[in-house]
Write a protein that holds these residues in place. Structure first.
Motif, PDB file in Angstrom:
ATOM      1  N   GLU A   1       9.294   3.037   0.314  1.00 35.65           N
ATOM      2  CA  GLU A   1       8.281   2.757  -0.665  1.00 35.65           C
ATOM      3  C   GLU A   1       8.071   1.168  -0.900  1.00 35.65           C
ATOM      4  N   TYR A   2       6.659   0.960  -1.247  1.00 41.48           N
ATOM      5  CA  TYR A   2       6.159  -0.475  -1.385  1.00 41.48           C
ATOM      6  C   TYR A   2       5.039  -0.521  -2.159  1.00 41.48           C
ATOM      7  N   VAL A   3       4.664  -1.723  -2.449  1.00 41.25           N
ATOM      8  CA  VAL A   3       3.513  -1.921  -3.264  1.00 41.25           C
ATOM      9  C   VAL A   3       3.738  -1.334  -4.881  1.00 41.25           C
ATOM     10  N   SER A   4       3.323   0.072  -5.038  1.00 42.66           N
ATOM     11  CA  SER A   4       3.652   0.801  -6.236  1.00 42.66           C
ATOM     12  C   SER A   4       3.246   0.163  -7.448  1.00 42.66           C
ATOM     13  N   ALA A   5       1.948  -0.489  -7.108  1.00 47.70           N
ATOM     14  CA  ALA A   5       1.349  -1.208  -8.501  1.00 47.70           C
ATOM     15  C   ALA A   5       0.745  -0.228  -9.455  1.00 47.70           C
ATOM     16  N   ASN A   6       0.897  -0.337 -10.701  1.00 44.30           N
ATOM     17  CA  ASN A   6       0.525   0.510 -11.651  1.00 44.30           C
ATOM     18  C   ASN A   6      -1.017   0.583 -11.727  1.00 44.30           C
ATOM     19  N   PRO A   7      -1.600   1.973 -11.760  1.00 46.61           N
ATOM     20  CA  PRO A   7      -3.083   2.131 -11.619  1.00 46.61           C
ATOM     21  C   PRO A   7      -3.854   1.572 -12.702  1.00 46.61           C
ATOM     22  N   THR A   8      -3.582   0.312 -13.301  1.00 43.70           N
ATOM     23  CA  THR A   8      -4.091  -0.556 -14.291  1.00 43.70           C
ATOM     24  C   THR A   8      -5.156  -1.587 -14.129  1.00 43.70           C
ATOM     25  N   GLY A   9      -5.056  -1.906 -12.591  1.00 48.79           N
ATOM     26  CA  GLY A   9      -5.740  -3.113 -12.357  1.00 48.79           C
ATOM     27  C   GLY A   9      -5.860  -3.175 -10.764  1.00 48.79           C
ATOM     28  N   PRO A  10      -6.637  -3.984 -10.108  1.00 45.16           N
ATOM     29  CA  PRO A  10      -6.625  -4.353  -8.949  1.00 45.16           C
ATOM     30  C   PRO A  10      -5.100  -4.772  -8.346  1.00 45.16           C
ATOM     31  N   ILE A  11      -4.801  -4.847  -6.881  1.00 46.61           N
ATOM     32  CA  ILE A  11      -3.446  -5.130  -6.613  1.00 46.61           C
ATOM     33  C   ILE A  11      -3.407  -6.674  -6.643  1.00 46.61           C
ATOM     34  N   HIS A  12      -2.550  -7.289  -7.213  1.00 45.91           N
ATOM     35  CA  HIS A  12      -2.273  -8.755  -7.256  1.00 45.91           C
ATOM     36  C   HIS A  12      -1.868  -9.118  -6.038  1.00 45.91           C
ATOM     37  N   LEU A  13      -1.595 -10.382  -5.675  1.00 46.74           N
ATOM     38  CA  LEU A  13      -1.531 -11.252  -4.476  1.00 46.74           C
ATOM     39  C   LEU A  13       0.064 -10.702  -4.033  1.00 46.74           C
ATOM     40  N   GLY A  14       1.240 -10.644  -5.334  1.00 50.55           N
ATOM     41  CA  GLY A  14       2.438 -10.261  -5.030  1.00 50.55           C
ATOM     42  C   GLY A  14       2.257  -8.787  -4.284  1.00 50.55           C
ATOM     43  N   GLY A  15       1.701  -7.923  -4.682  1.00 50.59           N
ATOM     44  CA  GLY A  15       1.376  -6.293  -4.418  1.00 50.59           C
ATOM     45  C   GLY A  15       1.141  -6.563  -2.974  1.00 50.59           C
ATOM     46  N   GLY A  16       0.096  -7.558  -2.523  1.00 49.65           N
ATOM     47  CA  GLY A  16      -0.557  -7.656  -1.191  1.00 49.65           C
ATOM     48  C   GLY A  16       0.620  -7.982  -0.385  1.00 49.65           C
ATOM     49  N   ARG A  17       1.515  -8.902  -0.837  1.00 50.56           N
ATOM     50  CA  ARG A  17       2.576  -9.236   0.293  1.00 50.56           C
ATOM     51  C   ARG A  17       3.321  -8.132   0.522  1.00 50.56           C
ATOM     52  N   TRP A  18       3.813  -7.208  -0.346  1.00 49.45           N
ATOM     53  CA  TRP A  18       4.437  -5.932  -0.067  1.00 49.45           C
ATOM     54  C   TRP A  18       3.622  -5.072   0.850  1.00 49.45           C
ATOM     55  N   ALA A  19       2.232  -4.907   0.531  1.00 48.91           N
ATOM     56  CA  ALA A  19       1.517  -4.154   1.597  1.00 48.91           C
ATOM     57  C   ALA A  19       1.659  -4.788   2.909  1.00 48.91           C
ATOM     58  N   ALA A  20       1.531  -5.929   3.089  1.00 49.75           N
ATOM     59  CA  ALA A  20       1.693  -6.298   4.408  1.00 49.75           C
ATOM     60  C   ALA A  20       3.026  -6.484   5.119  1.00 49.75           C
ATOM     61  N   VAL A  21       4.096  -6.878   4.334  1.00 53.92           N
ATOM     62  CA  VAL A  21       5.682  -6.708   4.781  1.00 53.92           C
ATOM     63  C   VAL A  21       5.827  -5.189   4.805  1.00 53.92           C
ATOM     64  N   GLY A  22       5.691  -4.328   3.983  1.00 54.20           N
ATOM     65  CA  GLY A  22       6.141  -2.897   4.165  1.00 54.20           C
ATOM     66  C   GLY A  22       5.539  -2.183   5.169  1.00 54.20           C
ATOM     67  N   ASP A  23       4.025  -2.498   5.446  1.00 54.43           N
ATOM     68  CA  ASP A  23       3.557  -1.724   6.411  1.00 54.43           C
ATOM     69  C   ASP A  23       3.998  -2.147   7.749  1.00 54.43           C
TER      70      ASP A  23
ATOM     71  N   GLU B   1      -9.846   2.557  -6.125  1.00 54.95           N
ATOM     72  CA  GLU B   1     -10.095   1.381  -5.886  1.00 54.95           C
ATOM     73  C   GLU B   1      -8.899   0.799  -5.106  1.00 54.95           C
ATOM     74  N   ILE B   2      -7.654   1.083  -5.455  1.00 54.97           N
ATOM     75  CA  ILE B   2      -6.499   0.721  -4.896  1.00 54.97           C
ATOM     76  C   ILE B   2      -6.510   1.282  -3.691  1.00 54.97           C
ATOM     77  N   LYS B   3      -6.753   2.532  -3.335  1.00 56.16           N
ATOM     78  CA  LYS B   3      -6.595   3.128  -2.130  1.00 56.16           C
ATOM     79  C   LYS B   3      -7.419   2.459  -0.852  1.00 56.16           C
ATOM     80  N   GLU B   4      -8.592   2.290  -1.669  1.00 55.37           N
ATOM     81  CA  GLU B   4      -9.765   1.542  -0.613  1.00 55.37           C
ATOM     82  C   GLU B   4      -9.043   0.208  -0.287  1.00 55.37           C
ATOM     83  N   CYS B   5      -8.588  -0.379  -1.168  1.00 58.89           N
ATOM     84  CA  CYS B   5      -8.318  -1.821  -0.905  1.00 58.89           C
ATOM     85  C   CYS B   5      -7.122  -1.882   0.239  1.00 58.89           C
ATOM     86  N   LEU B   6      -6.071  -0.981  -0.129  1.00 58.25           N
ATOM     87  CA  LEU B   6      -5.076  -0.939   0.959  1.00 58.25           C
ATOM     88  C   LEU B   6      -5.593  -0.347   2.120  1.00 58.25           C
TER      89      LEU B   6
END
Length: 556
Positions: free
Chosen positions: A126-148, A241-246
């Motif tokens: 499990e990674y990123v898991s940002a709240n659906p209250t805004g775009p993925i911030h840079l920290g969440g982006g790191r977990w997207a890259a690292v987690g994947d 939006e979050i899904k599309e970004c990821l």
């Protein structure tokens, strides 16, 4: 001969020696560690296994090492061995045995380096898991890259992997988001604890468009109903939006799990009742508590508040149990630096269910990301207002550079990203350096084809006899071990760091060795062998870049 083959050979020798030395066969490690010596004067490969096992064999380390070398000297392809220092076994391979690695790589292709070391493990990451209250911030982006990337590495090591994203769509933050959307649509300031940024207005406008298409008269709805409409529609749109970004970031998920399901399905209640049956919860001051101090936490944790509502921790408990019931043998959770205090309670909960903290549940804490441009820290996003988003980084440098730069640093270290460096086409830019090495192998291949130097699988491995050939072969041979270590230690940064080492070795080799004969020269065995070596490098660079989710370009 690969280091893995050497390892298996030495283990076989040790098993044969066990009867003569009194060594317990069970003491022989499953995998004998074979490493590349720092100095080429100490051989192509080296092992310290004699020092590890000498006491158990009732022998001096050098004496056991001598018995090992005596057997190795009889193996075809090994040109020389020696006992060094306190008991190291140093090994030199003949050129043909070393060069045979090229065939191993080319035959394995995309699977070179893959193993079954994690076979039988069903790992939920499990990674990123940002709240659906805004775009993925840079920290969440790191977990997207690292987690994947970690998921790709685990799968390449034989594990069955589930990529999971947890949506916190149940709680106060969603209410604040809904109130913020409604306020922006009404032309008012967002609440003091609400969400700012241009994206809030953008989502509010889209909600209004959806309402119009559905025939909903937002202006005529009571405030509470209008807020509820913005809650449902706004989180749905933000979710999309979050899904599309990821997806655009090449970080797709197998499961998008909604926290709300845990409450509506009864999973929270079921998990609490299971803990109750285990005798690890109690009642106090009208609340229900987990005996987490029994399992190493600094205090017991409330799971049901005195008003009967579940505490936030209750959902964590139910979610852990839900993953297990879906078949996970290992759960990995990647979290940001602000979650250090979260570890003990989660591990205590894991132990309370009878699991093994650090195995049944692993929590990886990552550090922050700093963005710099023109020597200054970038702190403001045009769209999100106060935080830099993943989209901001991708817009600035592209997906390849963004992913690579986020993965190549150990998760427990802060990442400093220099946008000017990542835009540059220089050797100082690590992703350019590695991608250029791959493009160069492709260019060499095209030119070699035109010159009649073919990579058809027929070559004389002994022709790879220069020091530059041997050095490059040594780096190629290390890839499976690096991939295995990256999987076992959960360290995805090992792959890009290895790729940079391989790229450096390849560029050095390219400047010293010719694949294509000079004008008027005949094609020799060395040219053909090096053409195949060039293809092996291309394959390993492609494999490693693919694990990082980065394109391996044929031209640059």
């Amino acid at each position: 001969m690969t280091p893995e083959e050497l390892s298996a050979l030495i283990r076989q020798i040790l098993s044969q020696l066990a009867a003569d030395t009194g060594l317990d066969p069970d003491a022989i490690p499953e995998t004998v560690k074979v490493e590349r010596p720092r100095s080429r004067d100490n051989g192509d490969w080296s092992t310290n296994v004699a020092m590890q096992l000498a006491k158990k064999a009732g022998m001096a380390p050098r004496d056991l090492a001598a018995k090992i070398t005596a057997q190795l000297d009889q193996v075809a392809g090994i040109s020389k061995t020696e006992v060094a220092g306190p008991g190291f076994v140093n090994i030199w391979l003949g050129a043909a045995a070393a060069g045979a690695l090229v065939s191993t790589i080319l035959q394995a292709g995309k699977n070179y380096g893959h193993s079954e070391v994690l076979s039988g493990q069903n790992i939920n990451v499990e990674y990123v898991s940002a709240n659906p209250t805004g775009p993925i911030h840079l920290g969440g982006g790191r977990w997207a890259a690292v987690g994947d990337t970690l998921c790709r590495i685990l799968a390449a090591s034989g594990a069955k992997v589930t990529r999971e994203y947890y949506f916190n769509d149940h709680g106060a933050q969603i209410t604040r988001f809904a109130k913020s959307l409604l306020a922006r649509w009404q032309g008012k300031e967002v609440p003091e604890d609400g969400y700012g940024g241009q994206y809030v207005l953008d989502i509010a406008d889209k909600v209004a468009e959806r309402a119009k298409a559905e025939g909903v008269q937002l202006a005529e709805l009571p405030e509470a109903q209008a807020e509820e409409y913005f809650r449902e529609a706004g989180t749905t749109l933000m979710f999309a939006e979050i899904k599309e970004c990821l997806h655009d970031f090449r970080a797709d998920f197998d499961v998008f799990f909604h926290e709300d399901e845990l409450h509506t399905s009864g999973a929270v209640t079921d998990a609490i009742e299971e803990l109750r049956s285990r005798g690890v919860i109690y009642e106090k001051d009208g609340a229900t508590w987990l005996k987490s101090t029994k399992y190493g936490d600094d205090k017991d944790r409330v799971i049901l508040k005195s008003d009967g509502d579940p505490a936030y921790f209750a959902a964590d408990i139910a979610y852990y149990r839900d993953k297990q019931r879906r078949g996970a043998t290992h759960e990995i959770l990647i979290l940001g630096a602000d979650h250090h205090g979260y570890i003990d309670r989660m591990y205590a909960m894991c132990a309370a269910f009878g699991g093994k903290p650090g195995q049944s549940l692993e929590i990886i804490i990552g550090q922050m990301v700093n963005l710099k441009e023109n020597g200054l820290e970038v702190k403001m996003s045009k769209r999100a207002g106060t935080v830099i988003t993943l989209d901001d980084l991708v817009d600035a440098v592209g997906v390849d550079a963004a992913r690579y730069s986020l993965v190549r640093v150990s998760m427990d270290s802060t990442v400093d990203i220099d946008l000017d460096l990542l835009r540059s086409h220089t050797n100082e830019n690590p992703v350019y350096y590695v991608q250029y090495a791959h493009a160069r192998t492709c260019s060499v291949g095209r030119n070699a084809d035109e010159a009649g130097v073919k990579a058809d699988g027929k070559y004389d491995a002994s022709a790879l006899s220069s020091q530059a050939d041997k050095d490059l072969l040594g780096i190629l041979a290390q890839y499976p071990a690096e991939l295995k270590l990256a999987a076992e230690e959960r360290e995805p940064h090992r792959i890009p760091r290895y790729l940079e080492k391989l790229a450096a070795g390849y560029h050095t080799w390219y400047n010293q060795c010719r694949v294509i004969p000079r004008s008027g020269e005949e094609i020799t065995d060395a040219h053909v062998a090096r053409r195949h070596l060039n293809e092996a490098v291309r394959q390993v660079l492609e494999n490693g870049l693919d694990l990082c989710g980065v394109v391996a370009p044929e031209r640059m």
